[in-house]
Motif scaffolding. Structure first.
Motif, short mmCIF file in Angstrom:
data_model
loop_
_atom_site.label_atom_id
_atom_site.label_comp_id
_atom_site.label_asym_id
_atom_site.label_seq_id
_atom_site.Cartn_x
_atom_site.Cartn_y
_atom_site.Cartn_z
N GLN A 203 3.95 3.89 18.59
CA GLN A 203 3.33 5.29 17.92
C GLN A 203 3.53 5.56 17.12
O GLN A 203 4.50 6.65 16.12
N PHE A 204 3.31 4.66 16.12
CA PHE A 204 3.99 4.10 14.71
C PHE A 204 2.41 5.57 13.53
O PHE A 204 1.65 5.80 13.73
N THR A 205 3.20 5.47 12.84
CA THR A 205 2.67 6.49 11.91
C THR A 205 1.51 5.56 10.99
O THR A 205 1.39 4.55 10.29
N THR A 206 0.53 5.35 10.99
CA THR A 206 -0.45 4.53 10.66
C THR A 206 -1.36 4.56 9.22
O THR A 206 -1.56 5.90 9.22
N MET A 207 -1.03 3.66 8.44
CA MET A 207 -1.38 4.33 6.71
C MET A 207 -2.41 3.58 6.43
O MET A 207 -2.57 2.28 7.12
N ASP A 208 -3.23 4.16 5.61
CA ASP A 208 -4.96 3.28 5.15
C ASP A 208 -4.21 2.66 3.96
O ASP A 208 -3.83 2.97 2.36
N ALA A 209 -3.85 1.18 4.17
CA ALA A 209 -3.21 0.23 3.15
C ALA A 209 -4.39 -0.66 2.18
O ALA A 209 -4.09 -0.58 0.96
#
Ligand SMILES: Nc1ncnc2c1ncn2[C@@H]1O[C@H](COP(=O)(O)OP(=O)(O)O)[C@@H](O)[C@H]1O
Ligand SMILES: [Mg+2]
Length: 241
Positions: A203-209
């Motif tokens: 359950q990573f917090t995915t960021m738009d890099a």
């Protein structure tokens, strides 16, 4: 009738939640995804609020530095021995630095955490369950930010700043290609596939890099403020006598 919960029945690789007073925040992602930039900005923001915060990064501790250097140089290491050396290195940092600070009620920021090993070692051919078991002593962070970026974007940012890739950095030990930049591309592609797997599993917090540094940092701060009661971590204000 009460539902039965047998402690020993849970899988040894099941994620372990932190029982500590402090909070653990990790950043993960490909080289060039912007992790270090973001965690540095987060650290500054927390420090300016007088919050107890500490930072640690993925690098060799003195106890394994020499073994790693020699092993790499002479290409003596197998995926298993390479993995075990990194695990020793991580355990050292974890037990000497991360855990004492979590116990003392700090917010601990980690630039790469166990997931880096989980991804790299799997790509090098270690069994996934074996690696998860190896690292099962470590708690899962309260927040794991994953900087998700297209391979080409990450590679573009890295190649710009670092024209010469090291042997292991480029994944040359995998024998994917004799050309370092082609090998790096293939290696990073496989790492990204592993990260996608891990993002769902933990359950990573995915960021738009791909967004600007500022936009990502705003988002990161908002998430941290929402999930952690920062007031609990502020040092008491100095009062003048
Ligand atoms: N959002 C962004 N847009 C464009 N360039 C970025 C962005 N974030 C970081 N960079 C640049 O990309 C390079 C790698 O960033 P860094 O934070 O060191 O990545 P990582 O720690 O994930 O390898 C640096 O030169 C940095 O200034
Ligand atoms: Mg970095």
């Amino acid at each position: 009738m009460m539902a039965e919960t047998v402690e020993g029945a849970s899988s040894p690789i099941a994620p372990r939640r932190s029982p500590y007073r402090g909070k653990l925040i990790a950043v993960e992602g490909l080289d060039g995804s912007g992790k270090s930039t973001q965690i540095y900005l987060l650290k500054r923001w927390l420090e300016l609020q007088n919050i107890r915060v500490s930072f640690t990064e993925w690098n060799s501790s003195v106890i394994v530095k020499e073994a790693t250097r020699r092993g790499k140089k002479q290409q003596l290491l197998t995926p298993t021995t390479f993995s075990l050396i990194h695990a020793t290195d991580f355990a050292h940092r974890y037990e000497r630095h991360v855990i004492p600070l979590l116990r003392a009620g700090y917010i601990v920021l980690c630039d790469r955490y166990v997931f880096t090993a989980l991804a790299r070692d799997a790509v090098r051919g270690c069994d996934r369950d074996w690696i998860r078991n190896l690292y099962s002593f470590a708690v899962v962070p309260d927040i794991t930010f994953y900087y998700d970026v297209p391979l080409e974007t990450a590679i573009g940012r890295i190649i710009g700043g670092r024209p010469v890739l090291k042997f292991h950095e480029a994944g040359m030990d995998l024998g994917l290609s004799s050309d370092p930049s082609e090998s790096f591309r293939l290696f990073q592609g496989r790492i990204k596939d592993e990260y996608s797997r891990l993002a769902a599993e933990y359950q990573f917090t995915t960021m738009d890099a791909t967004l600007s540094i500022e936009a990502q940092q705003r988002e990161m701060r908002a998430i941290v403020a929402r999930q952690i009661d920062l007031a609990l971590f502020a040092r008491p204000r100095q009062t003048r006598a």
